[in-house]
Design an enzyme around this catalytic site. Structure first.
Site, PDB file in Angstrom:
ATOM      1  N   ALA A 105       4.929  -1.791  -5.637  1.00  0.00           N
ATOM      2  CA  ALA A 105       4.465  -0.285  -5.265  1.00  0.00           C
ATOM      3  C   ALA A 105       5.564   0.225  -4.480  1.00  0.00           C
ATOM      4  O   ALA A 105       6.192  -0.475  -4.053  1.00  0.00           O
ATOM      5  CB  ALA A 105       2.984   0.005  -4.418  1.00  0.00           C
ATOM      6  N   PHE A 106       5.631   1.671  -4.977  1.00  0.00           N
ATOM      7  CA  PHE A 106       6.834   2.413  -4.200  1.00  0.00           C
ATOM      8  C   PHE A 106       6.931   2.194  -2.649  1.00  0.00           C
ATOM      9  O   PHE A 106       7.930   2.212  -2.095  1.00  0.00           O
ATOM     10  CB  PHE A 106       6.901   3.982  -4.591  1.00  0.00           C
ATOM     11  CG  PHE A 106       6.017   4.747  -3.676  1.00  0.00           C
ATOM     12  CD1 PHE A 106       6.102   5.336  -2.419  1.00  0.00           C
ATOM     13  CD2 PHE A 106       4.473   4.918  -4.111  1.00  0.00           C
ATOM     14  CE1 PHE A 106       5.225   6.157  -1.779  1.00  0.00           C
ATOM     15  CE2 PHE A 106       3.766   5.541  -3.617  1.00  0.00           C
ATOM     16  CZ  PHE A 106       3.884   6.249  -2.155  1.00  0.00           C
ATOM     17  N   LYS A 107       5.639   1.823  -2.108  1.00  0.00           N
ATOM     18  CA  LYS A 107       5.610   1.784  -0.675  1.00  0.00           C
ATOM     19  C   LYS A 107       6.612   0.635  -0.196  1.00  0.00           C
ATOM     20  O   LYS A 107       6.890   0.499   0.942  1.00  0.00           O
ATOM     21  CB  LYS A 107       4.325   1.586  -0.275  1.00  0.00           C
ATOM     22  CG  LYS A 107       3.462   3.128  -0.598  1.00  0.00           C
ATOM     23  CD  LYS A 107       1.932   2.937   0.146  1.00  0.00           C
ATOM     24  CE  LYS A 107       1.464   4.157  -0.153  1.00  0.00           C
ATOM     25  NZ  LYS A 107       0.905   4.236  -1.387  1.00  0.00           N
ATOM     26  N   ASP A 108       6.838  -0.298  -0.940  1.00  0.00           N
ATOM     27  CA  ASP A 108       7.745  -1.447  -0.419  1.00  0.00           C
ATOM     28  C   ASP A 108       8.948  -0.823   0.146  1.00  0.00           C
ATOM     29  O   ASP A 108       9.535  -1.208   0.926  1.00  0.00           O
ATOM     30  CB  ASP A 108       8.194  -2.235  -1.623  1.00  0.00           C
ATOM     31  CG  ASP A 108       7.027  -3.306  -1.956  1.00  0.00           C
ATOM     32  OD1 ASP A 108       6.309  -3.580  -0.916  1.00  0.00           O
ATOM     33  OD2 ASP A 108       6.913  -3.811  -2.991  1.00  0.00           O
ATOM     34  N   ALA A 111       8.431   0.769   3.518  1.00  0.00           N
ATOM     35  CA  ALA A 111       7.757  -0.350   4.470  1.00  0.00           C
ATOM     36  C   ALA A 111       8.925  -1.367   5.002  1.00  0.00           C
ATOM     37  O   ALA A 111       9.266  -1.837   6.128  1.00  0.00           O
ATOM     38  CB  ALA A 111       6.793  -1.217   3.918  1.00  0.00           C
TER      39      ALA A 111
END
Ligand SMILES: *Cc1c(COP(=O)(O)O)cnc(C)c1O
Length: 423
Positions: A105-108, A111
């Protein structure tokens, strides 16, 4: 570059402090004091620059007081060590695939960037506890981004029964410095517990708290990078006005896109695509910001009814007239989402996840004939297999073994949560 509170112009801090604190005082958010302008040369030469050169150029203005150029280079390199392609899908619609990172997911991106900044900033003797409320994807990205990073403990809160088995597995299977709590409540309840912890003076005197939600500038700002990477891909394909459609929950991703535009990236306009939790779409349409109770939908990473980054958008655009010049909104129902997953597979042989489906449909409804549109595919269909299977029964879910999971169950009660943190 200093960072300033959205509520108090006298509260100005360094990038390092903004990253460690996460939130400004009185639950306000940090904003850069100004938005730097990238040179026209950079934009016009972007097609000959590498992913890392682009990332460093975009970020260096924000971090230069606290990181050297070579430190930043290393962080950007480690953050972006996977593909972020923009691909043609159908007619004048393209897809920006943000799911090639470790938790799909883009949150990688945010994060991984934040974990590396934070581990750089923490002092050897002062352990930091990172608190995260998640509706699924943040938790897994943060768990993987921060796993085994020295000096950092992570505590993740997620709403019981409201994340997919695959997401739960990604959060709870690591152990070591990663602790997870399932709360009997909604994502907003989890977020409220985290916010209360940050404003609890007694707790903060005993534990060195930090946040890794999309409110943290170290997560928000690197998300700008992939809009630049996508622009680099797109200018080789078209010179028509570009519209980016962002499946939105807490509004972090779209805020990063708007930052990129304000830095000089020639994106014509944005569309915020929401599910039934459409407080922001309502605001864009009729000027009233009225959060209703959160409802569970198929695109559950966007089940947010009071998005925290609205405060940043309102800060960037004090007048709603100016905001709606740049962003329009569309909300999509669950049945439309399923239909879109089915149709897109039948017509284009492409498996959308429910969030991408919301994005693609909103884009197609609002795209003008002279424009070219890109929607963000924010996660891989694997992460939301149960929903995808409702539309595509043949879709094979990934098997996960939840029996190895390490989690604590808790009712929605601040006293219990605080006791857990002090243990
Ligand atoms: C987090 C998330 C969103 C929402 O992004 P915001 O930055 O909170 O608006 C959309 N899709 C997926 C898959 C997500 O994980």
């Amino acid at each position: 570059m200093k960072f300033i509170s959205t509520k108090d112009p006298n509260e100005k801090v360094s990038f390092k402090t903004a990253v460690i604190k996460g939130l400004a005082s009185n639950k306000a958010l940090f904003m850069p004091v100004f938005i730097p302008q990238l040179s026209e040369d950079f934009i016009s030469n972007i097609s000959i620059l590498s992913k890392i050169e682009i990332g460093v150029e975009v970020m260096r203005h924000f971090v230069s007081e606290d990181l050297t150029l070579s430190q930043l280079q290393k962080i950007v390199q480690e953050t972006l060590d996977f593909d972020i392609p923009t691909k043609p899908l159908v007619n004048n619609v393209f897809v920006l695939e943000l799911f090639h990172g470790p938790t799909q997911a883009f949150k990688d991106v945010g994060a991984r960037f934040m974990a590396r900044c934070l581990s750089h900033f923490v002092e050897a003797d002062k352990k930091v506890t990172v608190l995260v409320a998640t509706s699924g994807d943040t938790g897994s990205a943060v768990a993987h981004g921060f796993y085994d990073v020295p000096g950092i403990e992570v505590c993740i809160l997620f709403p019981k029964g409201k994340v997919s088995a695959y997401q739960e597995f990604q959060m709870t299977s690591l152990g070591k410095n990663i602790r997870t709590i399932e709360i009997e409540g909604t994502f907003d309840d989890c977020q409220a517990l985290v916010k209360e912890a940050f404003s609890d003076a007694d707790l903060n005197a005993q534990v060195n708290l930090s946040s890794a939600n999309s409110i943290n500038v170290a997560r928000l700002l690197p998300q700008m990078i992939y809009y630049f990477l996508s622009y680099k891909d797109m200018i080789q394909k078209t010179d028509r006005p570009l519209v980016y459609c962002v499946p939105s929950g807490n509004l972090g991703n779209i805020t990063a896109g708007i930052f990129a535009k304000k830095m000089g990236l020639p994106i014509h306009r944005f569309i915020a695509a929401e599910n039934a939790n459409d407080t922001f779409v309502d605001y864009l349409l009729n000027g009233k910001y009225q959060p209703e109770p959160t409802v569970a939908t198929f695109s559950n990473a966007m089940d947010v009814s009071d998005p925290s980054n609205f405060e940043r958008l309102a800060y960037l655009f004090p007048k709603r007239e100016d905001m709606i010049e740049v962003v329009s909104g569309m909300s999509i129902t669950d049945s439309e989402t399923l239909c879109e997953i089915k149709n897109c597979f039948a017509e284009n042989d492409y498996v959308l996840d429910p969030h991408g489906a919301v994005g693609k449909l909103a884009l197609e409804r609002l795209l003008q004939p002279n424009e070219v549109g890109v929607f963000l595919e924010t996660a891989h269909a694997n992460k939301f297999d149960r929903v995808v299977q409702k539309a595509l029964p043949h879709f094979k879910p990934l098997a996960v073994d939840l029996s190895v999971c390490l989690k604590t169950s808790m009712v929605n009660d601040y006293k219990l949560f605080k006791a857990f943190l002090l243990r």
